[in-house]
Enzyme design. Sequence first.
Site, mmCIF file in Angstrom:
data_model
loop_
_atom_site.group_PDB
_atom_site.id
_atom_site.type_symbol
_atom_site.label_atom_id
_atom_site.label_comp_id
_atom_site.label_asym_id
_atom_site.label_seq_id
_atom_site.Cartn_x
_atom_site.Cartn_y
_atom_site.Cartn_z
ATOM 1 N N GLY A 294 0.791 -1.223 0.000
ATOM 2 C CA GLY A 294 0.000 0.000 0.000
ATOM 3 C C GLY A 294 0.824 1.275 0.000
ATOM 4 N N ARG A 295 2.060 1.203 0.485
ATOM 5 C CA ARG A 295 2.934 2.387 0.451
ATOM 6 C C ARG A 295 3.274 2.757 -0.980
ATOM 7 N NH1 ARG A 295 6.048 3.362 5.317
ATOM 8 N NH2 ARG A 295 5.817 1.536 6.632
ATOM 9 N N CYS B 110 11.357 -0.906 7.324
ATOM 10 C CA CYS B 110 12.814 -0.921 7.398
ATOM 11 C C CYS B 110 13.458 0.075 6.430
ATOM 12 C CB CYS B 110 13.300 -2.337 7.117
ATOM 13 S SG CYS B 110 15.068 -2.521 7.212
ATOM 14 N N GLY C 108 8.099 0.811 22.211
ATOM 15 C CA GLY C 108 7.806 -0.487 21.612
ATOM 16 C C GLY C 108 6.879 -0.385 20.409
ATOM 17 N N ARG C 109 6.784 -1.494 19.680
ATOM 18 C CA ARG C 109 5.936 -1.566 18.490
ATOM 19 C C ARG C 109 4.985 -2.743 18.596
ATOM 20 N NH1 ARG C 109 7.601 1.400 14.122
ATOM 21 N NH2 ARG C 109 6.836 -0.122 12.623
ATOM 22 N N HIS D 161 46.223 -9.024 12.293
ATOM 23 C CA HIS D 161 46.613 -7.951 13.208
ATOM 24 C C HIS D 161 46.961 -6.711 12.413
ATOM 25 C CE1 HIS D 161 48.390 -5.978 16.667
ATOM 26 N NE2 HIS D 161 49.446 -5.671 15.909
HETATM 27 P P1 FAD Z 1 7.538 -4.086 7.628
HETATM 28 O O1 FAD Z 1 8.896 -3.696 7.271
HETATM 29 O O2 FAD Z 1 6.810 -3.276 8.631
HETATM 30 O O3 FAD Z 1 6.725 -4.084 6.267
HETATM 31 C C1 FAD Z 1 5.363 -4.322 6.205
HETATM 32 C C2 FAD Z 1 4.818 -3.685 4.956
HETATM 33 O O4 FAD Z 1 3.496 -4.169 4.759
HETATM 34 C C3 FAD Z 1 4.696 -2.178 5.028
HETATM 35 O O5 FAD Z 1 5.335 -1.571 3.936
HETATM 36 C C4 FAD Z 1 3.193 -1.906 4.974
HETATM 37 O O6 FAD Z 1 2.856 -0.735 4.244
HETATM 38 C C5 FAD Z 1 2.691 -3.141 4.261
HETATM 39 N N1 FAD Z 1 1.308 -3.485 4.556
HETATM 40 C C6 FAD Z 1 0.753 -3.687 5.774
HETATM 41 N N2 FAD Z 1 -0.538 -4.053 5.651
HETATM 42 C C7 FAD Z 1 -0.790 -4.083 4.335
HETATM 43 C C8 FAD Z 1 -1.960 -4.380 3.567
HETATM 44 N N3 FAD Z 1 -3.093 -4.736 4.143
HETATM 45 N N4 FAD Z 1 -1.875 -4.286 2.222
HETATM 46 C C9 FAD Z 1 -0.721 -3.916 1.611
HETATM 47 N N5 FAD Z 1 0.407 -3.638 2.279
HETATM 48 C C10 FAD Z 1 0.369 -3.731 3.613
HETATM 49 N N6 FAD Z 1 15.493 -3.800 12.449
HETATM 50 C C11 FAD Z 1 16.754 -4.235 12.256
HETATM 51 O O7 FAD Z 1 16.956 -5.440 12.114
HETATM 52 N N7 FAD Z 1 17.808 -3.367 12.217
HETATM 53 C C12 FAD Z 1 17.648 -2.039 12.375
HETATM 54 O O8 FAD Z 1 18.620 -1.292 12.332
HETATM 55 C C13 FAD Z 1 16.341 -1.544 12.593
HETATM 56 N N8 FAD Z 1 16.134 -0.222 12.760
HETATM 57 C C14 FAD Z 1 14.858 0.232 12.939
HETATM 58 C C15 FAD Z 1 14.676 1.585 13.136
HETATM 59 C C16 FAD Z 1 13.406 2.084 13.332
HETATM 60 C C17 FAD Z 1 13.213 3.574 13.537
HETATM 61 C C18 FAD Z 1 12.283 1.198 13.291
HETATM 62 C C19 FAD Z 1 10.888 1.734 13.467
HETATM 63 C C20 FAD Z 1 12.455 -0.152 13.111
HETATM 64 C C21 FAD Z 1 13.752 -0.653 12.937
HETATM 65 N N9 FAD Z 1 13.993 -2.013 12.780
HETATM 66 C C22 FAD Z 1 15.264 -2.473 12.611
HETATM 67 C C23 FAD Z 1 12.897 -2.989 12.761
HETATM 68 C C24 FAD Z 1 12.554 -3.398 11.302
HETATM 69 O O9 FAD Z 1 12.205 -2.232 10.582
HETATM 70 C C25 FAD Z 1 11.413 -4.390 11.287
HETATM 71 O O10 FAD Z 1 11.716 -5.488 12.113
HETATM 72 C C26 FAD Z 1 11.178 -4.900 9.867
HETATM 73 O O11 FAD Z 1 10.880 -3.835 9.005
HETATM 74 C C27 FAD Z 1 10.028 -5.910 9.846
HETATM 75 O O12 FAD Z 1 9.825 -6.342 8.554
HETATM 76 P P2 FAD Z 1 8.403 -6.852 8.052
HETATM 77 O O13 FAD Z 1 8.594 -7.264 6.632
HETATM 78 O O14 FAD Z 1 7.852 -7.842 9.002
HETATM 79 O O15 FAD Z 1 7.431 -5.588 8.125
HETATM 80 P P1 NAI Z 2 11.949 -1.444 22.822
HETATM 81 O O1 NAI Z 2 11.058 -2.536 23.220
HETATM 82 O O2 NAI Z 2 13.321 -1.739 22.332
HETATM 83 O O3 NAI Z 2 12.116 -0.414 24.038
HETATM 84 C C1 NAI Z 2 11.042 0.214 24.647
HETATM 85 C C2 NAI Z 2 11.513 0.798 25.971
HETATM 86 O O4 NAI Z 2 10.487 1.627 26.472
HETATM 87 C C3 NAI Z 2 11.790 -0.266 27.028
HETATM 88 O O5 NAI Z 2 13.026 -0.009 27.639
HETATM 89 C C4 NAI Z 2 10.622 -0.101 28.005
HETATM 90 O O6 NAI Z 2 10.944 -0.467 29.324
HETATM 91 C C5 NAI Z 2 10.340 1.390 27.869
HETATM 92 N N1 NAI Z 2 8.985 1.800 28.265
HETATM 93 C C6 NAI Z 2 7.818 1.167 27.997
HETATM 94 N N2 NAI Z 2 6.789 1.866 28.514
HETATM 95 C C7 NAI Z 2 7.313 2.979 29.119
HETATM 96 C C8 NAI Z 2 6.760 4.101 29.805
HETATM 97 N N3 NAI Z 2 5.459 4.216 30.002
HETATM 98 N N4 NAI Z 2 7.595 5.049 30.277
HETATM 99 C C9 NAI Z 2 8.941 4.944 30.091
HETATM 100 N N5 NAI Z 2 9.519 3.905 29.426
HETATM 101 C C10 NAI Z 2 8.719 2.938 28.945
HETATM 102 O O7 NAI Z 2 11.118 -0.627 21.726
HETATM 103 P P2 NAI Z 2 11.533 0.464 20.679
HETATM 104 O O8 NAI Z 2 12.810 1.133 21.065
HETATM 105 O O9 NAI Z 2 10.325 1.290 20.466
HETATM 106 O O10 NAI Z 2 11.819 -0.393 19.369
HETATM 107 C C11 NAI Z 2 10.785 -1.207 18.788
HETATM 108 C C12 NAI Z 2 11.369 -2.340 18.022
HETATM 109 O O11 NAI Z 2 12.054 -1.888 16.862
HETATM 110 C C13 NAI Z 2 12.357 -3.120 18.844
HETATM 111 O O12 NAI Z 2 11.721 -4.300 19.253
HETATM 112 C C14 NAI Z 2 13.494 -3.417 17.955
HETATM 113 O O13 NAI Z 2 13.568 -4.776 17.715
HETATM 114 C C15 NAI Z 2 13.192 -2.689 16.642
HETATM 115 N N6 NAI Z 2 14.348 -1.853 16.324
HETATM 116 C C16 NAI Z 2 15.547 -2.444 16.077
HETATM 117 C C17 NAI Z 2 16.655 -1.700 15.833
HETATM 118 C C18 NAI Z 2 17.945 -2.380 15.625
HETATM 119 O O14 NAI Z 2 17.952 -3.575 15.419
HETATM 120 N N7 NAI Z 2 19.065 -1.671 15.664
HETATM 121 C C19 NAI Z 2 16.609 -0.239 15.798
HETATM 122 C C20 NAI Z 2 15.305 0.286 16.110
HETATM 123 C C21 NAI Z 2 14.225 -0.510 16.325
#
Ligand code: FAD
Ligand code: NAI
Length: 462
Positions: A34-35, A42, A268-269, A441
Amino acid sequence: MSSYDVIVIGAGPGGYVAAIRCAQLGLKTAVVEGRETLGGTCLNVGCIPSKALLHASHMLHEAEHNFAEMGLKGKSPSVDWKQMLTYKQSTIDTNTKGIEFLFKKNKIDWLKGWGSVPEAGKVKVGEEVHEAKSIIIASGSEPSALPGVEVDEKVVVTSTGALTLNKVPKKLVVIGAGVIGLELGSVYARLGAEVTVVEFLDAITPGMDPEVQKTFQRTLKKQGMKFVMGAAVQKTEATKTKAKVHYKLRKDDSEHVLDADTVLVATGRKPYVEGLGLEALNVEMTKRGQIAVNGTWQTSVPGVYAIGDVIEGPMLAHKAEDEGMAVAEVIAGKHGHVNYGVIPGVIYTAPEVGSVGETEATLKEAGRAYKVGKFGFMGNARAKANFAGEGFVKILADKETDRILGAHIIGPAAGELIHEICVAMEFGASAQDLALTCHAHPTYSEAVREAALACGDGPIHM
Ligand code: FAD
Ligand code: NAI
């Protein structure tokens, strides 16, 4: 109406990888997205844009803090935020266009629009209904809401808004000391914002090795980030340009308020399943709102599979990708497999954090006897030369067999180093196997070898 072997819903790392592998295995495949662009959370609003901003802000930090000592004199660069956002967007664009190219190369149809599953074997996109022998749901996740906190994506933002702020805030309050809060908090701290992180628990990054947690928090503090720990956020009050964050300290229930120009909610998500029609289809869900699947990613409805953030497990792009490849193999009649015990987690701050496998806490809980081999980057020549001597490598190995059970690294390139240990774990290696492997090294990876040596007769350089 078109007919496919497989229709994938969602083109994130789970969905697009599943589609490519399905096509490679000879299945006629389409992806509903849909995007406006492919790549999901990601590529569009997650991993990729956040890493671009982390890279740019890290460069600034290096220039401000380490250049002069290396004899690189002159004014530090100033921040052109608009240009930094342009750089971020061009990084996104090259990556999302890359997926479009891969779809064309593999003859995958992109069905543009939001999809639903009216019945097994059918996917509806807009007014059109398409047929598919198998359906893979890879619809991803969205930010969780926090009661009392209203997100407007301008002043009170989720990670999505935080990636497109119209200026660098003077004061940023981050709610949640998890991965998003610390990565994006680091970006803005390096760009000059005063960053305060408010965390509910008493330690940052829950679930991580406690020694890593402590070192990590200490380092971030040194970089200027402030922390309020054990604090429950009650509500935010926002105007068009400012906000107040009200929180209560858990230890004494005392109430406090923080002023901010921007508030980042990073608590969290949650799985995104809106509009898919799962309830009518009677798809079984877990208590946490995830789509329930069995060991081959099948939902309770035959022919409908689910992978990635929408099912149980760490919400990580590479976990979604692995499931994408594996479910494609299953659908093609092969044996798809994901080793959930060896999924690395990386935090892309400086220093980086990388971890895989068991922690001391999980091993203690399971009553397993283990040994610890630890080596600090201060003993690593390359790290010292590069102002990166902070942190350590810690390897956990079975006390009797010496088999590597997990590793936790905080330090330079931890996100790369961790993979040496992932490969070792996949091959069932012992710490001695790593210790006996010649490492070039001077490299950071010598610290991994030294930690492996520390599981046996001891490291050399410490
Ligand atoms: P998504 O990437 O969420 O993709 C789902 C897609 O489905 C979306 O494009 C959406 O538009 C589409 N969709 C949903 N419903 C429908 C529908 N009904 N019809 C059509 N399309 C639809 N993970 C890492 O491993 N490393 C990182 O560094 C990292 N950094 C992150 C930073 C941030 C700020 C965030 C928010 C997340 C980060 N993550 C990271 C987490 C990572 O983005 C997700 O784990 C990953 O994108 C999950 O992949 P997915 O394919 O399950 O879903
Ligand atoms: P998170 O689950 O990593 O952290 C959420 C934090 O918020 C926790 O420490 C929790 O204790 C705290 N929290 C919850 N409720 C609160 C409240 N009411 N007040 C204060 N603190 C509170 O979730 P985040 O950072 O939102 O990331 C979501 C997901 O995205 C993660 O699960 C991660 O896997 C993914 N992600 C991965 C990245 C990577 O791999 N480098 C980068 C960014 C996201």
